[in-house]
Design an enzyme around this catalytic site. Structure first.
Site, PDB file in Angstrom:
ATOM      1  N   ASP A  25       0.818  -1.224   0.000  1.00  0.00           N
ATOM      2  CA  ASP A  25       0.000   0.000   0.000  1.00  0.00           C
ATOM      3  C   ASP A  25       0.852   1.275   0.000  1.00  0.00           C
ATOM      4  OD1 ASP A  25      -2.681  -0.821  -0.172  1.00  0.00           O
ATOM      5  OD2 ASP A  25      -2.858  -1.132   1.999  1.00  0.00           O
ATOM      6  N   ARG A  55       0.538  -1.632   7.554  1.00  0.00           N
ATOM      7  CA  ARG A  55       1.089  -0.421   6.923  1.00  0.00           C
ATOM      8  C   ARG A  55       2.108   0.295   7.804  1.00  0.00           C
ATOM      9  NH1 ARG A  55      -2.798   3.367   3.498  1.00  0.00           N
ATOM     10  NH2 ARG A  55      -0.744   3.790   2.618  1.00  0.00           N
ATOM     11  N   ARG A 109      -9.909   5.810  10.732  1.00  0.00           N
ATOM     12  CA  ARG A 109      -8.451   5.726  10.788  1.00  0.00           C
ATOM     13  C   ARG A 109      -7.874   6.763  11.773  1.00  0.00           C
ATOM     14  NH1 ARG A 109      -6.417   2.810   6.334  1.00  0.00           N
ATOM     15  NH2 ARG A 109      -8.011   1.303   5.732  1.00  0.00           N
ATOM     16  N   HIS A 166     -11.395   7.187   4.645  1.00  0.00           N
ATOM     17  CA  HIS A 166     -10.498   8.344   4.762  1.00  0.00           C
ATOM     18  C   HIS A 166     -11.271   9.572   4.272  1.00  0.00           C
ATOM     19  CE1 HIS A 166      -6.457   5.972   4.391  1.00  0.00           C
ATOM     20  NE2 HIS A 166      -6.556   6.439   5.618  1.00  0.00           N
ATOM     21  N   CYS A 179      -5.224   9.511  -3.324  1.00  0.00           N
ATOM     22  CA  CYS A 179      -4.482   8.625  -2.420  1.00  0.00           C
ATOM     23  C   CYS A 179      -3.029   8.467  -2.856  1.00  0.00           C
ATOM     24  CB  CYS A 179      -5.109   7.233  -2.382  1.00  0.00           C
ATOM     25  SG  CYS A 179      -6.790   7.174  -1.797  1.00  0.00           S
TER      26      CYS A 179
HETATM   27  N1  ARG Z   1      -5.353   0.100   1.091  1.00  0.00           N
HETATM   28  C1  ARG Z   1      -5.092   1.410   1.634  1.00  0.00           C
HETATM   29  C2  ARG Z   1      -5.649   1.475   3.036  1.00  0.00           C
HETATM   30  O1  ARG Z   1      -6.692   0.948   3.278  1.00  0.00           O
HETATM   31  C3  ARG Z   1      -5.672   2.472   0.758  1.00  0.00           C
HETATM   32  C4  ARG Z   1      -5.300   3.852   1.190  1.00  0.00           C
HETATM   33  C5  ARG Z   1      -5.940   4.911   0.370  1.00  0.00           C
HETATM   34  N2  ARG Z   1      -5.442   6.184   0.700  1.00  0.00           N
HETATM   35  C6  ARG Z   1      -6.183   7.287   0.866  1.00  0.00           C
HETATM   36  N3  ARG Z   1      -5.553   8.412   1.035  1.00  0.00           N
HETATM   37  N4  ARG Z   1      -7.469   7.264   0.912  1.00  0.00           N
HETATM   38  O2  ARG Z   1      -5.057   2.047   3.910  1.00  0.00           O
END
Ligand code: ARG
Length: 271
Positions: free
Chosen positions: A66, A91, A136, A165, A259
């Site tokens: 990612d 991550r 998040r 997000h 993203c």
């Molecule tokens: N697979 C990543 C996650 O879930 C995607 C992140 C996407 N980034 C964003 N800025 N929306 O963390």
């Protein structure tokens, strides 16, 4: 409408894959075309270069699929860079990789005290920071953002797990204008958005479901997923020039153009 020349940080999806699921878009059993993902990303990068923007690159790290989502690498405003702390252990190792890049690039560094997924959840609109929470970035980190950057921080409560997000639910178009999906926000946050941005563009669920709001604007040109046709039409009605990009492979990880793109803001806008 004036375009402002931007400086972006991106990360080539050399090691991109969908190996785990940390948002509802990710299905590790579905096939991903890794070569196509790279070609689509190259097209995004080329689009920025053709628009006259500057694109810096951070080296991808094997085992961090990612890491292509550079927006989650930090928040960079007025020459200050706040590093990130990911919610998910998958991550976590991206954070020091991005931090090292900011430090080497000469930004004044700040470390996060709580979960904070960078520009994925922290968007500057004029003189305000909109900060997402609910999935998040921790609410507690909003106070730290205000201390570090000295902009009033406005909390945005996200309520739909598909729009986990802030940058999947809201696009900053220029210093005064945003587009967003109202249903992605709590009733109170919707009321705040109406108060702050009475002229905002309201996106449809169909636009949001192709990650249409995960767009990048320079104040005049808006780079957005090609599939977000309703949103593109609304933007053109308002005088923006739209550029549709197909990032179908990266969308399988829940990501779109924004993203993949971290804005690097120096002390002053580079004109
Ligand atoms: N697979 C990543 C996650 O879930 C995607 C992140 C996407 N980034 C964003 N800025 N929306 O963390």
């Amino acid at each position: 409408m004036d375009a402002t020349r931007q400086r972006f940080l991106m990360c080539r999806p050399t090691y991109f894959a969908v190996d785990y699921a940390i948002n509802p878009w990710m299905d590790p059993t579905a096939p991903v075309d890794a070569g196509l993902a790279i070609r689509q990303w190259e097209q995004l990068r080329q689009t920025y270069l053709d628009l006259g923007h500057e694109v810096e690159l951070v080296d991808p790290v094997a085992g961090l699929p990612d890491m292509v989502f550079a927006a989650n690498g930090g928040t960079v405003i007025d020459g200050k860079a706040m590093a990130v702390q990911f919610r998910d252990p998958q991550r976590a190792d991206e954070a020091p990789a991005y931090r090292a890049w900011f430090e080497a690039a000469g930004f004044e560094m700040y470390d996060p005290k709580h979960v904070n997924e960078g520009e994925g959840d922290v968007l500057l609109v004029g003189d305000h920071l909109l900060a997402g929470t609910g999935f998040r970035t921790a609410h507690a980190s909003h106070a730290q953002l205000q201390e570090v950057f000295g902009y009033p921080v406005i909390t945005m409560q996200l309520v739909d797990p598909r729009f986990y997000h802030l940058d999947t639910a809201l696009t900053v178009l220029d210093e005064r204008t945003v587009a967003y999906l109202p249903e992605a926000f709590s009733p109170g946050s919707q009321a705040v958005l109406r108060r702050l941005f009475p002229d905002a563009i309201h996106a449809t669920m169909a636009d949001a479901e192709v990650l249409g709001l995960n767009a990048v604007s320079d104040g005049r040109h808006v780079v957005l997923p090609a599939q977000a046709t309703d949103l593109a039409a609304k933007l053109r009605d308002r005088g923006y020039e739209t550029i549709g990009i197909d990032l179908s492979e990266l969308r399988k990880a829940g990501g779109g153009p924004k993203c993949c793109t971290l804005r690097l803001r120096q002390g002053k806008a580079i004109k």
